[in-house]
Every structure is written in C-alpha cells, then in structure tokens.
Design a protein around this motif. Structure first.
Motif, mmCIF file in Angstrom:
data_model
loop_
_atom_site.group_PDB
_atom_site.id
_atom_site.type_symbol
_atom_site.label_atom_id
_atom_site.label_comp_id
_atom_site.label_asym_id
_atom_site.label_seq_id
_atom_site.Cartn_x
_atom_site.Cartn_y
_atom_site.Cartn_z
ATOM 1 N N THR A 201 -8.019 -28.986 -5.020
ATOM 2 C CA THR A 201 -7.557 -29.356 -3.634
ATOM 3 C C THR A 201 -6.523 -28.629 -3.004
ATOM 4 O O THR A 201 -6.622 -28.271 -1.911
ATOM 5 N N THR A 202 -5.623 -27.814 -3.825
ATOM 6 C CA THR A 202 -4.733 -27.078 -3.175
ATOM 7 C C THR A 202 -5.452 -25.967 -3.025
ATOM 8 O O THR A 202 -5.091 -25.240 -1.841
ATOM 9 N N GLY A 203 -6.468 -25.467 -3.775
ATOM 10 C CA GLY A 203 -6.915 -23.956 -3.470
ATOM 11 C C GLY A 203 -7.894 -24.115 -2.124
ATOM 12 O O GLY A 203 -7.847 -23.316 -1.333
ATOM 13 N N VAL A 204 -8.704 -25.183 -1.988
ATOM 14 C CA VAL A 204 -9.352 -25.308 -0.800
ATOM 15 C C VAL A 204 -8.579 -25.427 0.528
ATOM 16 O O VAL A 204 -8.576 -24.860 1.467
ATOM 17 N N ILE A 205 -7.578 -26.549 0.207
ATOM 18 C CA ILE A 205 -6.846 -26.999 1.566
ATOM 19 C C ILE A 205 -5.713 -25.806 1.940
ATOM 20 O O ILE A 205 -5.664 -25.089 3.051
ATOM 21 N N PHE A 206 -4.948 -25.502 1.084
ATOM 22 C CA PHE A 206 -3.924 -24.561 1.219
ATOM 23 C C PHE A 206 -4.455 -23.026 0.997
ATOM 24 O O PHE A 206 -4.134 -22.077 1.807
ATOM 25 N N GLY A 207 -5.212 -22.512 -0.126
ATOM 26 C CA GLY A 207 -5.585 -21.119 -0.331
ATOM 27 C C GLY A 207 -6.645 -20.965 0.753
ATOM 28 O O GLY A 207 -6.254 -20.083 1.740
ATOM 29 N N PHE A 208 -7.623 -21.617 0.822
ATOM 30 C CA PHE A 208 -8.897 -21.108 2.002
ATOM 31 C C PHE A 208 -8.430 -21.602 3.172
ATOM 32 O O PHE A 208 -8.357 -20.862 4.130
ATOM 33 N N GLY A 209 -8.019 -23.010 3.629
ATOM 34 C CA GLY A 209 -7.787 -23.367 4.746
ATOM 35 C C GLY A 209 -6.350 -22.630 5.319
ATOM 36 O O GLY A 209 -6.453 -22.253 6.474
ATOM 37 N N GLY A 210 -5.471 -22.586 4.628
ATOM 38 C CA GLY A 210 -4.034 -22.138 4.777
ATOM 39 C C GLY A 210 -4.236 -20.663 5.133
ATOM 40 O O GLY A 210 -3.746 -20.244 6.471
ATOM 41 N N ASN A 211 -4.985 -19.854 4.398
ATOM 42 C CA ASN A 211 -5.269 -18.423 5.007
ATOM 43 C C ASN A 211 -5.828 -18.353 6.266
ATOM 44 O O ASN A 211 -5.376 -17.173 6.914
ATOM 45 N N ALA A 212 -7.052 -18.911 6.216
ATOM 46 C CA ALA A 212 -7.792 -19.007 7.371
ATOM 47 C C ALA A 212 -7.053 -19.396 8.658
ATOM 48 O O ALA A 212 -7.046 -18.675 9.711
ATOM 49 N N LEU A 213 -6.171 -20.500 8.547
ATOM 50 C CA LEU A 213 -5.422 -20.683 9.614
ATOM 51 C C LEU A 213 -4.275 -19.778 9.988
ATOM 52 O O LEU A 213 -4.175 -19.515 11.300
ATOM 53 N N ILE A 214 -3.632 -19.172 9.116
ATOM 54 C CA ILE A 214 -2.745 -18.139 9.274
ATOM 55 C C ILE A 214 -3.383 -16.879 9.921
ATOM 56 O O ILE A 214 -2.873 -16.335 11.109
ATOM 57 N N ALA A 215 -4.354 -16.370 9.439
ATOM 58 C CA ALA A 215 -5.271 -15.391 10.139
ATOM 59 C C ALA A 215 -5.744 -15.775 11.520
ATOM 60 O O ALA A 215 -5.462 -14.708 12.568
ATOM 61 N N THR A 216 -6.456 -16.917 11.829
ATOM 62 C CA THR A 216 -7.002 -16.631 13.033
ATOM 63 C C THR A 216 -5.727 -17.111 14.077
ATOM 64 O O THR A 216 -5.888 -16.781 14.973
ATOM 65 N N SER A 217 -4.779 -17.762 13.622
ATOM 66 C CA SER A 217 -3.481 -18.267 14.272
ATOM 67 C C SER A 217 -3.066 -16.704 14.922
ATOM 68 O O SER A 217 -2.679 -16.530 16.108
ATOM 69 N N PHE A 218 -2.911 -15.871 14.040
ATOM 70 C CA PHE A 218 -2.417 -14.100 14.344
ATOM 71 C C PHE A 218 -3.274 -13.741 15.436
ATOM 72 O O PHE A 218 -2.895 -13.098 16.369
ATOM 73 N N TYR A 219 -4.500 -14.104 15.084
ATOM 74 C CA TYR A 219 -5.632 -13.332 15.808
ATOM 75 C C TYR A 219 -5.689 -14.024 17.438
ATOM 76 O O TYR A 219 -5.522 -13.281 18.299
ATOM 77 N N VAL A 220 -5.682 -15.313 17.386
ATOM 78 C CA VAL A 220 -5.637 -15.977 18.539
ATOM 79 C C VAL A 220 -4.517 -16.120 19.425
ATOM 80 O O VAL A 220 -4.673 -16.016 20.657
ATOM 81 N N VAL A 221 -3.343 -16.103 18.559
ATOM 82 C CA VAL A 221 -2.055 -15.851 19.588
ATOM 83 C C VAL A 221 -1.892 -14.523 20.310
ATOM 84 O O VAL A 221 -1.584 -14.481 21.566
ATOM 85 N N GLN A 222 -2.371 -13.276 19.613
ATOM 86 C CA GLN A 222 -2.328 -12.090 20.272
ATOM 87 C C GLN A 222 -3.199 -12.082 21.446
ATOM 88 O O GLN A 222 -2.985 -11.513 22.635
ATOM 89 N N ARG A 223 -4.385 -12.634 21.162
ATOM 90 C CA ARG A 223 -5.528 -12.588 22.605
ATOM 91 C C ARG A 223 -5.125 -13.596 23.502
ATOM 92 O O ARG A 223 -5.170 -12.802 25.013
ATOM 93 N N THR A 224 -4.652 -14.523 23.022
ATOM 94 C CA THR A 224 -4.336 -15.282 24.206
ATOM 95 C C THR A 224 -3.123 -15.316 24.888
ATOM 96 O O THR A 224 -2.835 -15.903 26.062
ATOM 97 N N CYS A 225 -2.248 -14.627 24.339
ATOM 98 C CA CYS A 225 -0.975 -14.172 24.807
ATOM 99 C C CYS A 225 -1.181 -12.551 25.370
ATOM 100 O O CYS A 225 -0.034 -12.307 26.235
ATOM 101 N N ARG A 226 -2.026 -11.977 25.193
ATOM 102 C CA ARG A 226 -2.266 -10.675 25.373
ATOM 103 C C ARG A 226 -1.182 -9.802 25.191
ATOM 104 O O ARG A 226 -0.482 -9.109 25.927
#
Ligand code: HEM
Ligand code: HEM
Ligand SMILES: [Ca+2]
Ligand SMILES: [Ca+2]
Ligand SMILES: [Cu+2]
Lengths: 291, 241, 547
Positions: free
Chosen positions: C123-148
């Motif tokens: 449960t920790t591996g999927v939620i925090f490991g998989f989900g969390g890393n995906a969220l951090i990575a995409t949030s970095f991606y998205v915030v840069q593009r949408t804030c230019r």
C-alpha cells in the motif's frame, strides 16, 4: 488582457486565457449539477432532522426519530431471539432423549449447529468433530468425561482446566520431568502402556513386567487397574487404541515424561444454555451415524 | 460567484488560505466534540489496564500487522453480535494508543477472543495455523516462540502511556520489567506483583509452555487472552446473545 | 541532473549530505539493539552514496548563469523513472500478497515475508512510492508549463525528490523490519513522519514560490488541485501523526490519541489521504494532460470551480463513513454519510468535465492509447466515486465493510483511476521530456493499455463478487433464524475469487513492465534533440505579473 474567442465546436466562449496551449470554455454549469446538489442537500437536511447529527458542544442533536444504533441492535437481537424462542426454549428443558427423538427439534439442531460449531469448536475439534492431536474426537463414542448427554453438556458448560469456578480438573503429571519416576521406569511403563492396545501380541519381557508393576503402583489410581481410564478424573482409556495425544513412542513418551494438561474452555457465559444443549444434541447426533 | 473566483485565482496566497479554511471545517466539527461530549466514552469503573507483558504482546501484534486481517470492533449489527458477542464499546479501547479497530476481516474479529481458546491452542495456531484449521490463509509465525520478548525498556513504555493519560501508577512503572517476567513465570518470585498491581483477573501463567523468561509467543498470547476482558460493561448491558 | 547545479550548490549539497550522514551514524550508534539502528545505517548508506554521486560530478563545468530560458526538467525525469521503479516493486508485492491469500505457503519462513508485513509495503509502495513520485514529477512539469516559468530553485526540487524517496524507503524497510505504527496509510514511525514534514514544507515553499513567479495572470486549475493536495496532505499528516516516542533513539512511539478519538482522527486522515493524495493530486494531472493531449479546451471553467471547492469542502467531512455502526457516536456517522452523498456531485462534475472535454476528440481516444488511458481513468474515477458514495450509505456499508468489496472499490479507484491517469500522463510526458515525437513503440502502449484494462476488470469483478458473497454469508440466516455459515465457510468461498484477483493483478503488473521497457527504449532513443518548439518559459520582459 484576456481575449475571448469562440470554440467552433461547442459554440461557447473561452475565458480568454491560455496555459501552454490549454484553454477553458466558459460554459455555464449544466443545470443537473445544481439539481443534484440541491437534491443531495435536501436529502441530507432531512436525514439530519430525523437522526442524531450535529454536535452542540456538550451534546448533539438527537433527531426526531429518537433513533440510536445501540437500541436498534438490542431490539434486533431480542426480536430474533423471540422468533427462535418457540424451539430454543424447548431445547432448554426438553430431556435429551426426548429431544433426540423429536424430528422437528432435531431439524433445528441440524440447521443451527454446523455454523455454531464451526465458529466456536471446529478450531480445536475439527470441522466435523474429528478431533486432532490433543483435541478429542467428538464422534467416536470414546468419551473422556462420560458420554451421557448430561455429562457432555456439563463438560461444555464448565470446561476442562478452564477458568470457570466449577471447571473439571485433570492433570497428567510429568513423571519424568518432575523426577517422580526414574528414567528406567518411565521407559518401562511406556512400553507397557503401548502394549495395552497393541493389536499384535507383545512378547513378554522383564521390562514389560517392570512396566506393569509401575503402572499398578503409580498409574492405576487414575487410569484404572486395567488401564480402562476413569471418567471421574478425565483419565483416558489406554486400552482402546484411540489416542488423544498419539500412540507412537514419542507421543506417549511426551505424555508420561512431560505430563499433559489439556484445556477446554468453559462455554457458560459465551454460549447460552440453549446453544450448549443444542451442541450436545448435535454431538450425540454425529455419534449416531458412526459405525 | 465566478467573478469573485476570477479574482481569487490570481492570488496564490489567498488561494492557499481559502483552501486551508474550507478544508478545516469538517475535521474541526467532527473531531473536537469527541473530546467535549461526555457520552462519547462510557464510564467503565472496572477497566483494567494492560499489563506490561500484554502491552508487549500488543506491540508485537502491531509489528506483525495482524490488524491487516483482523478487526477488533464488533459493530452494532445483529449478525456480528450473534457471531462475536456484545458489540464493542468506546470505553474498551479508551487506553489504546492507537486503536486497532481494523478495516478488513480476512480473519475473524478478535475483539472478544480472550478466553475463547486455550493458550496451547494459540501457541500451536500461531506456529502454524494450518495444523489446526486446514483452510486457513493466516501466515505461520514460527519465530515467535523462539524469540525472547524485549522487556527491559517496558518502564519507558508505561511512562510514555502515562504521559498520554493512561493511569499507570508509579509502582507499575517501577516494576514493569519484573511484572512482565512474572506474568509468564507464575512460580517465580516476580509472579506475585502482577495480581497485586493489575487485579486478580490478570492471567498469570506460562502461556507458551516454555518456562523461563517470556518469549514473544508468551507476550502475544497474553495479549490475545485479554482481548474483551478488560471491562465487563459490554456484558453487563445485558445484550449478550 | 547534478551538472545543472552550480558549484556552490554542489558544495551545499555535500554539506547537507554530510549532516544527514552524521545523523544516520548517531542514530545507528545510540539505537543499540533497537530496530531504529538499522534505519540509522540505512540513512548513513544513502547519504554516502548520494555524496559520492555528487562528488563524481563535482568538477563538471558550471551551468550557464541565466537558465530562466529553459524549464528545469531533470527532477521531472528522475521522478518519472522513480515512479515506475516503485510501481513495479509495489505491484509485485501486491500480487505476491494476492497469491498469499490463495496459498499462504508461497513465501519464506522469515518474519519479513509474512502477509501482515508485506501488505503495508504494497500500500505504501503504490500510494506513496508510485503515486507520490508521479505527483511530484508531474506537478513540477505542470507548474512550470502553466506558469511559463522555471522552477523556483535548483537544489530544493532535488531535495524534495530525494528526501521524499528516502521517506518511502524508510517506510517500507521499516515494515519489513517490524517498525510500524499500525495507522493505516500512515504506518511509518515518528521519525519518518517528521522527516516527511520537512520534505513537504520544502515542497510547498518551492511550489508557492514558483507560482508567485508565474508569467500568467491566472493560476490554472491543475495548480489549484496540486496546491490543495500539498496543503491538505500536510495538515492531515501532521495531526494524525502526533505521537510520543519512547526516546530519541527508539523507533517505537505511542499515538497521542486513543480509542474513538484516534479512530476518527485516523479515518479523517485515511479518507482524505484518498481525497487529496489519490484524488486531488491526480485531478491536477488530469486537468493538464487530458486537454493537452486531446487538444481541446476544458469543457467548463465554471464547472471546474464548483467541483474544486465542492471536493475540498465535502471530502473533509466524509471520513466517518469508515466507522459506521462502530463505537464512534452515531451523530458523526450521520455527518460522514450525508456528506459522502453530497460529495458525489462535485466528483461527477469533475469526471463529467473531463469527459466533455473530449468532445471533438473522440477519434483521438480511439486511435491514441495514451489519451485512452486518460479517458478510461476519468470513467473509473466516476465509477469509483459513485461506488464510494453508495458504500458510504449506512445499510450498504453494513454489508460491505470489512469485506473484499472495499478492496474492490479501492482498486477500481487505484488501478482504474490513479494508475491509468498516471500512465497516461507518463506516456504523454516521456516523449516531451526526452525530446521525441512519440514513445519508442506506440504499439506497446496499446498492449499496456489492454493489459491494464483487462487486469483492472478482472481484479475489480473478482473482488465485487467475493466481497458481496462474503458480506452475505456473514449475515445469512437459515430457516431457524440462526447464522447459516461459519467464518471458515466464508473463507473457503473466497478461494476462487482470490485466484482470479491474483491473475488480474498479474496482468496489470505485466502491463507495467511493458510500460517500463517502452519508456526505457524511448529514453535510449533520445539524442538530446532540440527543445520542442515553444516548450520554454516566457521570454524575459514578463507579460504580466501575478501576485
Ligand atoms: C466520492 C468519492 C468516494 C467516496 C464517498 C468513497 C467512500 C468510501 C467508502 C464508504 C469506503 C469503505 C469504508 C469501509 O467500509 O471501511 C471507502 C474505502 C476506500 N476508498 Fe473510497 N470513496 C470515494 C472515492 C475513492 C477514490 C477515488 C479512491 C481512489 C483510489 C478511493 C480509495 C479508497 C480506499 C483506499 C479505501 C479503503 C480504506 C481502508 O483501508 O479501509 N475512494 N471509500
Ligand atoms: C498489480 C496490481 C495490484 C495488485 C495485484 C494488488 C493487490 C492487492 C492486495 C492483494 C491487497 C490486500 C487486500 C486484502 O488485504 O485482502 C491490496 C490492498 C491495497 N492496494 Fe493493491 N494491488 C495492486 C495495485 C494497487 C495500486 C496501483 C494501488 C494504488 C495506487 C493499490 C492500492 C491498494 C490499497 C490502498 C490497498 C488497501 C486496501 C484496504 O485496506 O482496504 N493497489 N492490493
Ligand atoms: Ca513461557
Ligand atoms: Ca505515521
Ligand atoms: Cu473514505
């Protein structure tokens, strides 16, 4: 600043902003969203009015229905008990032999007992009462504490070596570990005990003679002179080939050297009188279809 | 409304504050009154505390993740009451830091398992459940009987719980280690104090059949045999089946 | 990644890692026989390896002075790879525990390999490991593009990512070694909890500073969700994690709360971990990648507003639906149930907003497996929230609670929604990040899609069946009015469904492996080509500045 444009597909205007190519239409919120939101809210308000719902500091709103889950379950359980009362009351006072001959009552027993036995007894005595190492078989007709229905019901009520005030008490002393007998005698009496139920004749030997002597002096008090056991102290019959803990040399050695102190929980308090009597009938019924 | 939002979404800090504000309400309204409404936790004057050995067992239960499969919360539903016994009261877990109500029943509820089986049964069952219940999917825990329970720091455990409001006395804290030893070694000198400090109802005996210092098996069985037996308020309410 | 740091930043990283190593050594030394000592050594080891990595890049040439003309994608790339690594590990463990319920002997006779310890690893591996890393990575991606604008920092994004993964590592190794707080989805002990607080504050500050520098006047809705995710998870984590450790050098702690209050706090946390980790964060993902991939405008800005605030407000009340009929006072259960029902409206509003956005792009959904991942995710999001609201109704919960139905619901959300939207987002980002036109093999994306969909359906249907059968067997009465089945009877009835679930899970896992291979090959194929057209921050003289 914001330059609104019209989406050719939907005909709605955008909000005029763009984020890395993403735009938003300023479509009005579809009406069903509000309808459902209001419906869900009204449902909730109704529910709050009827049921315990909002905290008020030291207490909470009790709701117009005065409903409480604890009262509800008490009522449900009582109603169910009342429905069963017709036959469960009968179980409490009908003598066992009468009950066993009463097909209507026995239908209830066969209906009810498997799950009750499965949830409470099967963990020790096996799914169908066949027993296991240290846990007696309940369908072979060989009873440690007596096989009359009343004796069986009593064992169930008070348990064996249990924490009930009237519990049956039994103890197979640890003759070896507690140094009550010398090693030699332990070994001798083991051979002797195993010979009692041996199917093939056992060649007489000095050791067996010594074993018989030890048995007469030490063991007969509980297991009887011939080893037929005693239901008064729960000492098993050692001549019938049915073993509680196993008849191989190691198991018997373990019984005699280290002693045994089997425990059967007391069920008074956990199961009602009717339930215990029902299980007694079930066991007797199980025993009936044994060869 | 949308116009207002059009302004709000231009201010990061305002957005942050708005989110925190909107999100806080539910938790405050639902949690805070649980500390102020008296009816929330019933009075249970006969409530007995976990002995140090039982507490050790509880920590082993947590360590092994038994709560992944076993609940300790009998709900107010007819079938649960009929199968497992009187429904669980809030008072019964009032000293549980944290609670172990559980959310999944791969195995049966354990809230009232205390006294339902013998110690020997538990020892055999934990060593290999399939020896006793062939259909069982419960893991075997053969190492519990081989490992000594760690009891030397129990004083500290009791002290921490005392700080959180569990009424352990100074005497209990002082004798924590001795009591843990004594509870599983009834004939030793140290066995006496347990009943004195925790009441006659406390089980003092060798739980796993191996004399001497308590093993993890001793501790875990001591804990299991206590479940549902700290207070009689549930039985006393008269809704036993 | 490290060569993007200035030499000053490399020095700072080294000093920081030395500090961490000292803390590790200190804990290892003072921990003695306590299990925390093992974590001391682990931290020491991780710090030393990281320091070594920095040293190998220590003398790399300085990066150009002004980097505001490009996005900072190194942490995004690392985050995506880490997410996939965690996905494989944790789903493998998930399938392993699934097989353990088929045959409990399929394991080693070692404490760490028993079901109770492996399950939280999953449960920790999927939620925090998989989900969390995906969220951090995409949030970095998205915030840069949408804030230019480029991320507001170079060291801190790396710290967030590294620190977060250290937290995940402490968590899962802890369970295997018997360190577990028992609080569901918050099992790590106090020191890991504290560490996460530090990481999370850094994450929040970084995010907020990037937003503050944005070149777009308005904050895009994806960022509202990412922001809510970061903020609320922080609040939940801190309150639910309050605990008193035995000492600074011991792993064990006792939770501040007990009994009912603890139960309510735990499920206020647990439910909103679902809401703000598994829902809000991934909605942020959805709001960026779906319109981007479909090349359609968001269907309705106003609907976005309604659903965002609805979700933020209603979810926080719903936690007590995990405690129906328990010793929790009934008034709280009432609130949990009614708010869960109202919650359906904003949930479906966001699912609907996503699906309506696809209008005009349905042919792309048909042809492009990446967009189809996102489409299916939105459908499963709608489905699992409907199911959730349904299960929150007391009489329904009487049947479903404690059974596999809950597990089925969880995986409809987790596999169908969380994992699918993540795969969609990853398949969209990887070519953009590694400067490719498409994934190495679009056909393998297709294969992954069908494996994932089949796996999800098998899993979810198996668990619906077993859960409902289980729930019914527990409460079936015979004609005499007594319980018809023993617990073990119900256990036996589960067996075929447990097999089906484990097979479905295997499908899903194989799909994930196919995805990893495809990503790996895409990365290998990339030759640091030119920056995608337009994929850079706004040019210097800012268009307009926000707050
Ligand atoms: C409207 C939205 C939702 C509502 C009202 C809702 C409601 C529920 C309910 C009633 C339960 C069962 C509680 C119990 O009986 O123990 C549950 C469990 C759960 N739900 Fe949802 N759900 C929603 C959406 C989701 C989504 C989108 C996910 C995403 C993955 C999710 C993940 C979970 C998890 C992980 C559990 C298991 C908790 C446990 O360990 O017991 N839920 N939810
Ligand atoms: C290969 C795919 C997967 C398989 C085979 C799998 C298998 C399992 C199994 C066997 C359980 C234990 C259920 C029980 O105790 O009866 C479980 C629980 C859980 N899994 Fe998965 N899983 C998979 C993927 C995922 C993913 C991707 C997520 C989240 C993003 C997830 C989230 C959860 C959660 C939250 C629980 C706890 C449910 C509860 O407590 O009610 N799983 N999983
Ligand atoms: Ca012992
Ligand atoms: Ca924690
Ligand atoms: Cu929930």
């Amino acid at each position: 600043m914001a330059v609104e444009e019209r989406d050719p597909l939907s005909g709605y205007k955008t909000t005029g902003h763009e984020w890395n190519g993403i735009k938003e239409l300023n479509t009005p919120v579809p009406r069903p969203v509000f309808v459902f939101l209001i419906a869900a809210f009204l449902f909730s308000v109704g529910y709050w009015l009827l049921m315990p719902a909002w905290p008020t500091g030291q207490s909470y709103t009790k709701g117009l229905l005065g409903f409480d889950q604890r009262d509800q379950v008490a009522r449900d359980v009582a109603a169910a008990a009342a429905q069963r009362a017709a036959w469960s009351r009968a179980l409490e006072y009908t003598p066992f032999d009468v009950a066993l001959a009463d097909p209507a009552l026995m239908t209830r027993v066969r209906d009810t007992a498997p799950a009750l036995f499965g949830d409470n007894c099967a963990m020790c005595h096996g799914q169908s009462g066949e027993g296991g190492p240290g846990f007696p078989n309940l369908r072979d007709g060989a009873w440690l504490w007596g096989g009359t229905p009343d004796e069986i019901a009593e064992t169930m009520r008070v348990g064996v070596n249990a924490d009930h005030a009237d519990t049956r008490v039994s103890q197979m002393p640890a003759f070896g570990r507690d140094q009550m007998l010398p090693q030699e005698d332990v070994r001798a009496v083991i051979d002797y005990v195993r010979s009692l139920s041996s199917e093939r004749p056992v060649a007489p030997s000095a050791r067996l003679v010594r074993g018989a002597e030890v048995f007469a002096n030490t063991c007969a008090a509980c297991h009887g002179v011939t080893g037929e056991g005693s239901q008064a102290v729960g000492a098993p019959n050692l001549t019938d080939g049915a073993w509680l803990y196993g008849g191989d040399r190691d198991s018997v050695h373990q019984s005699v050297w280290g002693g045994r102190h089997g425990q059967m929980p007391a069920w008074e308090g956990r199961l009602s009188t009717a339930e215990r009597r029902l299980l007694t009938l079930y066991l007797l019924d199980l025993g009936r279809d044994q060869p | 409304m949308f116009g207002l939002h059009y302004k709000l979404e231009r201010k990061a800090i305002t957005l942050v504050l708005a989110i925190i504000g909107v999100a806080s309400i539910g938790g405050i309204v639902e949690i805070a009154p649980l500390f102020t409404i008296d009816q929330t936790v019933e009075e249970a004057p006969d409530m007995r505390l976990l002995t140090p050995l039982e507490l050790t067992g509880r920590n082993i239960y947590i360590r092994e993740g038994c709560n992944a499969c076993h609940s300790q919360m009998i709900r107010t539903l007819r079938d649960e009451v009929e199968r497992y016994g009187p429904y669980s009261r809030a008072a019964e877990s009032q000293y549980d830091h944290p609670m172990l109500w559980g959310s999944k029943r791969t195995g049966p509820d354990l809230a009232r398992v205390g006294g339902k089986y013998s110690d020997a049964w538990h020892a055999a069952h934990l060593a290999n459940p399939r020896d006793l219940v062939p259909q069982s999917v419960m893991p075997a825990y053969p190492w519990l009987g081989r490992r000594q329970a760690r009891i030397d720091d129990l004083g500290r455990h009791l002290r921490a719980l005392q700080a959180l409001g569990v009424p352990y006395t100074e005497a209990m804290i002082e004798h924590a280690e001795a009591d843990a030893y004594g509870q599983a070694a009834p004939n030793s000198e140290r066995g006496w104090g347990v009943a004195e400090r925790y009441g006659e109802a406390a089980n003092v005996r060798d739980f796993d059949g191996q004399p001497g210092a308590p093993t993890e098996m001793d501790a875990l069985i001591a804990y299991l045999q206590m479940l549902g037996r700290q207070t009689a308020i549930a039985e006393a309410a008269g809704d036993a089946p | 990644m490290l060569s993007e740091l200035t030499s000053g930043q490399r020095q700072a990283a080294l000093i920081f890692l030395a500090l961490v190593a000292c803390v590790g050594l200190f804990v290892a030394g003072f921990g003695g026989a306590d299990p925390i000592a093992a974590h001391g050594w682990l931290v020491l080891g991780v710090a030393l390896i990281s320091a070594f990595a920095v040293l190998t890049r220590f003398h790399d040439p300085e990066p150009v002075a002004d980097r505001s003309g490009s996005y900072y994608d190194a942490p995004v790339k690392a985050g995506i790879i880490l997410a996939m690594v965690w996905a494989v590990l944790a789903m493998f463990v998930g399938d392993w525990v699934a097989w353990l319920l088929v045959d409990p002997e399929l394991t080693f006779s070692e404490p760490w390999a028993s079901f109770g310890r492996l399950r939280p690893v999953h449960t920790t591996g999927v939620i925090f490991g998989f989900g969390g890393n995906a969220l951090i990575a995409t949030s970095f991606y998205v915030v840069q593009r949408t804030c230019r604008v480029r991320l507001a920092g170079h060291l801190s994004p790396l710290f967030v990512l590294w620190g977060y993964n250290l937290f995940c590592l402490l968590a899962v190794t802890g369970y295997l070694w018997g360190i577990n707080q028992s609080k569901e989805y918050a099992e790590p002990e106090w020191y890991a909890d504290l560490w996460l607080v530090i990481v999370w504050v850094a994450y929040f500050v970084l995010y907020l500073r990037t937003l503050a520098r944005r070149k777009e006047p308005h904050i895009y809705v994806a960022n509202w969700y990412y922001l809510a995710f970061i903020l609320v998870v922080a609040v939940l984590h801190i309150v639910n994690g309050l605990a008193l450790p035995l000492s600074w050098a011991q792993a064990k702690s006792y939770s501040l709360f007990s009994g009912v209050q603890d139960a309510m706090t735990q499920w206020w946390y647990g439910h909103n971990a679902v809401a703000f980790f598994l829902t809000a964060g991934f909605l942020g993902m959805l709001y960026y990648y779906l319109p981007k991939r479909a090349e359609r405008p968001i269907y309705s800005y106003r609907l976005s507003i309604i659903s965002f605030w609805g979700i933020t407000f209603f979810y926080m009340w719903a936690g007590s639906h995990h405690l129906h009929y328990t010793a929790l006072p009934q008034w709280v259960q009432t609130l949990g149930m009614t708010f869960s029902v109202m919650l359906l409206v904003p949930s479906w509003a966001s699912a609907g907003n996503a699906l309506m956005t696809l209008n005009g792009a349905w042919h792309k959904v048909r042809d492009d497996a990446t967009l189809r991942f996102m489409f299916v995710a939105a459908v499963f999001y709608g489905l699992s929230t409907f199911e959730g609201s349904f299960m929150a109704i007391r009489p329904v919960n009487a049947l479903s609670h404690y059974t596999d139905w809950t597990v089925g619901h969880v995986h409809a959300g987790a596999l169908g929604w969380v994992a699918m939207i993540t795969f969609g987002a990853i398949y969209a980002s990887v070519p953009w990040l590694w400067k490719q036109k498409t994934m190495w093999s679009p056909r393998l994306v297709e294969v992954h899609f069908w494996l994932a969909l089949a796996g999800t359906l098998i899993y979810v249907f198996a668990m619906w069946n077993s859960g409902i059968i289980q729930g019914l067997m527990w409460r079936t009465y015979n004609e005499s009015g007594t319980l018809a089945y023993s617990f073990v009877d119900s256990l036996e009835a589960m067996h075929p469904y447990y097999i089906a679930r484990a097979v479905g899970g295997l499908f899903f896992l194989v799909g994930t492996l196919v995805g990893c291979y495809n990503i790996w090959m895409t990365i290998r194929a990339s030759r640091a080509a030119a920056v995608l057209e337009g994929d850079h921050p706004a040019p210097r003289p800012a268009l307009e500045t926000g707050s």
